[in-house]
Design a protein around this motif. Structure first.
Motif, PDB file in Angstrom:
ATOM      1  N   ASP A 181       0.832  -1.208   0.000  1.00  0.00           N
ATOM      2  CA  ASP A 181       0.000   0.000   0.000  1.00  0.00           C
ATOM      3  C   ASP A 181       0.867   1.258   0.000  1.00  0.00           C
ATOM      4  O   ASP A 181       0.566   2.236  -0.684  1.00  0.00           O
ATOM      5  CB  ASP A 181      -0.935   0.021   1.206  1.00  0.00           C
ATOM      6  CG  ASP A 181      -2.063  -0.981   1.085  1.00  0.00           C
ATOM      7  OD1 ASP A 181      -2.322  -1.442  -0.042  1.00  0.00           O
ATOM      8  OD2 ASP A 181      -2.677  -1.297   2.124  1.00  0.00           O
ATOM      9  N   PHE A 182       1.939   1.243   0.782  1.00  0.00           N
ATOM     10  CA  PHE A 182       2.847   2.392   0.819  1.00  0.00           C
ATOM     11  C   PHE A 182       3.511   2.598  -0.534  1.00  0.00           C
ATOM     12  O   PHE A 182       3.600   3.721  -1.028  1.00  0.00           O
ATOM     13  CB  PHE A 182       3.911   2.185   1.904  1.00  0.00           C
ATOM     14  CG  PHE A 182       4.954   3.268   1.925  1.00  0.00           C
ATOM     15  CD1 PHE A 182       4.663   4.515   2.431  1.00  0.00           C
ATOM     16  CD2 PHE A 182       6.226   3.037   1.432  1.00  0.00           C
ATOM     17  CE1 PHE A 182       5.613   5.524   2.443  1.00  0.00           C
ATOM     18  CE2 PHE A 182       7.189   4.026   1.436  1.00  0.00           C
ATOM     19  CZ  PHE A 182       6.877   5.276   1.952  1.00  0.00           C
ATOM     20  N   ALA A 183       3.980   1.529  -1.149  1.00  0.00           N
ATOM     21  CA  ALA A 183       4.701   1.640  -2.418  1.00  0.00           C
ATOM     22  C   ALA A 183       3.789   2.017  -3.572  1.00  0.00           C
ATOM     23  O   ALA A 183       4.259   2.561  -4.573  1.00  0.00           O
ATOM     24  CB  ALA A 183       5.426   0.335  -2.730  1.00  0.00           C
ATOM     25  N   ILE A 232       3.119   9.181  -2.830  1.00  0.00           N
ATOM     26  CA  ILE A 232       4.220   9.631  -1.970  1.00  0.00           C
ATOM     27  C   ILE A 232       5.177   8.476  -1.698  1.00  0.00           C
ATOM     28  O   ILE A 232       6.396   8.632  -1.765  1.00  0.00           O
ATOM     29  CB  ILE A 232       3.681  10.215  -0.646  1.00  0.00           C
ATOM     30  CG1 ILE A 232       2.751  11.396  -0.903  1.00  0.00           C
ATOM     31  CG2 ILE A 232       4.814  10.599   0.293  1.00  0.00           C
ATOM     32  CD1 ILE A 232       3.417  12.579  -1.559  1.00  0.00           C
ATOM     33  N   GLY A 233       4.639   7.314  -1.402  1.00  0.00           N
ATOM     34  CA  GLY A 233       5.484   6.144  -1.161  1.00  0.00           C
ATOM     35  C   GLY A 233       6.249   5.724  -2.394  1.00  0.00           C
ATOM     36  O   GLY A 233       7.426   5.356  -2.326  1.00  0.00           O
ATOM     37  N   PHE A 279       9.068   8.030  -2.897  1.00  0.00           N
ATOM     38  CA  PHE A 279      10.098   7.754  -1.897  1.00  0.00           C
ATOM     39  C   PHE A 279      10.942   6.546  -2.304  1.00  0.00           C
ATOM     40  O   PHE A 279      12.176   6.597  -2.245  1.00  0.00           O
ATOM     41  CB  PHE A 279       9.458   7.506  -0.523  1.00  0.00           C
ATOM     42  CG  PHE A 279      10.452   7.211   0.557  1.00  0.00           C
ATOM     43  CD1 PHE A 279      11.096   8.236   1.213  1.00  0.00           C
ATOM     44  CD2 PHE A 279      10.748   5.898   0.913  1.00  0.00           C
ATOM     45  CE1 PHE A 279      12.025   7.974   2.214  1.00  0.00           C
ATOM     46  CE2 PHE A 279      11.666   5.622   1.901  1.00  0.00           C
ATOM     47  CZ  PHE A 279      12.301   6.668   2.557  1.00  0.00           C
ATOM     48  N   VAL A 280      10.305   5.483  -2.729  1.00  0.00           N
ATOM     49  CA  VAL A 280      11.034   4.275  -3.123  1.00  0.00           C
ATOM     50  C   VAL A 280      11.885   4.541  -4.366  1.00  0.00           C
ATOM     51  O   VAL A 280      13.054   4.130  -4.439  1.00  0.00           O
ATOM     52  CB  VAL A 280      10.051   3.093  -3.353  1.00  0.00           C
ATOM     53  CG1 VAL A 280      10.759   1.895  -3.951  1.00  0.00           C
ATOM     54  CG2 VAL A 280       9.379   2.711  -2.050  1.00  0.00           C
ATOM     55  N   ILE A 281      11.324   5.236  -5.340  1.00  0.00           N
ATOM     56  CA  ILE A 281      12.075   5.556  -6.556  1.00  0.00           C
ATOM     57  C   ILE A 281      13.280   6.421  -6.216  1.00  0.00           C
ATOM     58  O   ILE A 281      14.394   6.172  -6.689  1.00  0.00           O
ATOM     59  CB  ILE A 281      11.162   6.233  -7.587  1.00  0.00           C
ATOM     60  CG1 ILE A 281      10.154   5.214  -8.134  1.00  0.00           C
ATOM     61  CG2 ILE A 281      11.972   6.842  -8.725  1.00  0.00           C
ATOM     62  CD1 ILE A 281       9.014   5.830  -8.910  1.00  0.00           C
ATOM     63  N   ALA A 282      13.083   7.444  -5.381  1.00  0.00           N
ATOM     64  CA  ALA A 282      14.203   8.318  -5.000  1.00  0.00           C
ATOM     65  C   ALA A 282      15.252   7.558  -4.200  1.00  0.00           C
ATOM     66  O   ALA A 282      16.451   7.802  -4.361  1.00  0.00           O
ATOM     67  CB  ALA A 282      13.689   9.513  -4.192  1.00  0.00           C
TER      68      ALA A 282
END
Length: 120
Positions: free
Chosen positions: A57-59, A63-64, A67-70
């Protein structure tokens, strides 16, 4: 005499990505390692908080996903820029081929991180 028509350089782009990657790696990676790599396995955090469903759900949240891509892409740009200039410091002058190899690899990893996040 000042050159009125200086040659344009692409270095500001690479230095910008280098700086962003180094900053991201210094600021967010230690916290991510602390939470996911230390606090989770030691049981300090509830196991339900780190369940697959919540992580997915976060990914998949915008926003998640960013965050993961960055977290994947920015440190890769930092590392490849450091490798490219490190080879130059070691007197291994690869020229345009080395630049394309280093920055191309970082671009491929960045693109793959975007593709894999949106495949979840």
């Amino acid at each position: 005499m000042i050159n009125q028509n200086p040659k344009r350089s692409d270095e500001p782009v690479w230095w910008g990505l280098f700086g962003a990657g180094g900053t991201w790696f210094a600021m967010f990676t230690p916290v991510t390692i602390l939470v996911l790599g230390i606090m989770g396995p030691l049981g300090i955090l509830d196991a339900e908080a780190l369940s697959y469903e919540r992580a997915a759900d976060f990914a998949t949240n915008i926003i998640g996903a960013l965050f993961v891509i960055a977290t994947i892409a920015l440190p890769m740009w930092h590392a490849m820029h450091r490798i490219y200039h490190g080879m130059h410091d070691l007197k291994i002058h690869t020229g345009v081929v080395g630049k394309i190899a280093c920055y191309g690899f970082a671009a491929i990893i960045s693109a793959l991180s975007v593709v894999f996040i949106f495949m979840i």
